[in-house]
Design an enzyme around this catalytic site. Structure first.
Site, mmCIF file in Angstrom:
data_model
loop_
_atom_site.group_PDB
_atom_site.id
_atom_site.type_symbol
_atom_site.label_atom_id
_atom_site.label_comp_id
_atom_site.label_asym_id
_atom_site.label_seq_id
_atom_site.Cartn_x
_atom_site.Cartn_y
_atom_site.Cartn_z
ATOM 1 N N HIS A 12 0.745 -8.460 9.952
ATOM 2 C CA HIS A 12 0.762 -8.483 11.422
ATOM 3 C C HIS A 12 -0.648 -8.421 11.997
ATOM 4 O O HIS A 12 -1.625 -8.099 11.310
ATOM 5 C CB HIS A 12 1.576 -7.302 11.948
ATOM 6 C CG HIS A 12 1.005 -5.977 11.506
ATOM 7 N ND1 HIS A 12 -0.076 -5.378 12.136
ATOM 8 C CD2 HIS A 12 1.360 -5.151 10.493
ATOM 9 C CE1 HIS A 12 -0.348 -4.243 11.540
ATOM 10 N NE2 HIS A 12 0.495 -4.073 10.531
ATOM 11 N N GLU A 25 7.073 -1.553 6.859
ATOM 12 C CA GLU A 25 5.986 -0.909 6.137
ATOM 13 C C GLU A 25 6.524 0.255 5.302
ATOM 14 O O GLU A 25 7.623 0.772 5.534
ATOM 15 C CB GLU A 25 4.934 -0.406 7.133
ATOM 16 C CG GLU A 25 3.739 0.321 6.526
ATOM 17 C CD GLU A 25 2.933 -0.524 5.542
ATOM 18 O OE1 GLU A 25 3.484 -0.851 4.460
ATOM 19 O OE2 GLU A 25 1.755 -0.815 5.828
#
Length: 212
Positions: A9, A82
């Site tokens: 990201h 994550e």
């Protein structure tokens, strides 16, 4: 699958502040939004058939920007989130060092053995991402696939792909909106690009304030 493109990201507010994000959310910075747009333009030529992204806001925002540019709607999945950093999430390294000195020392010296309070652990995170990639590979036999995830999770997949050990965790690096490309050839899958950010040169040449 013909080609697998793994990207992290864009830059977030917590990246700038040095805070551990894990499964908590932090918004993209202005540079992060620019990175995502540039990445989308870079990926136009890749003929992407499918986009899969983490459901966390920073990855979701990155995926939405890219999807709008290349004309594909992302699918979101918790398996791409994550690694869970438990009680460390939201804290800076200094704050972690103050409150969890022994655990942080182990994380820095033996990450594969480290136990983060209420965290996930590298082995569990690796099993999660490897299983997910295997699943979408079977669903996208002749497709070019884009996966938008997070630094630790992408590193864990690459460690597995390269037959490296979890103890080698710090030998790999993943910058914001960097590109990793695996092509599936007759002799087997090949990593042809790693942590590639060449397309971002426009930021650095512009005002030299781009943070990656």
């Amino acid at each position: 699958m013909k080609k697998l493109i793994l990207v992290r990201h864009g830059e977030t507010e917590w990246n700038i502040e040095g805070r551990t994000q894990g499964k908590m959310n932090s918004s993209l910075t202005e540079d992060g939004l620019i990175q995502a747009r540039l990445l989308g333009e870079r990926l136009i030529s890749e003929d992407i058939d499918s986009i899969y992204a983490s459901h966390l806001d920073r990855a979701k925002s990155t995926a939405e920007i890219i999807g709008n540019i290349i004309g594909k709607s992302p699918s979101y999945d918790e398996d791409l989130a994550e690694l869970g950093f438990g009680e460390w999430e939201g804290l800076t390294v200094k704050e972690i060092e103050l409150n969890y000195p022994q655990q942080l020392k182990e994380w820095h010296s033996n990450p594969h053995k480290a136990i983060i309070p209420s965290g996930e652990g590298l082995g569990i995170g690796q099993e999660r991402i490897v299983s997910f990639i295997k699943k979408i590979s079977q669903e996208n036999e002749d497709n070019n696939v884009l996966v938008i995830s997070h630094g630790t999770i992408i590193k864990l997949f690459l460690l597995s792909f390269l037959n490296m050990q979890l103890s080698d965790f710090y030998r790999l690096k993943q910058d914001n909106c960097s590109i990793n490309v695996i092509e599936f050839k007759k002799r087997g899958p090949v990593l042809v690009k790693y942590n590639d950010k060449c397309y971002m040169e426009i930021i650095n040449k512009g005002d030299n304030n781009g943070k990656e």
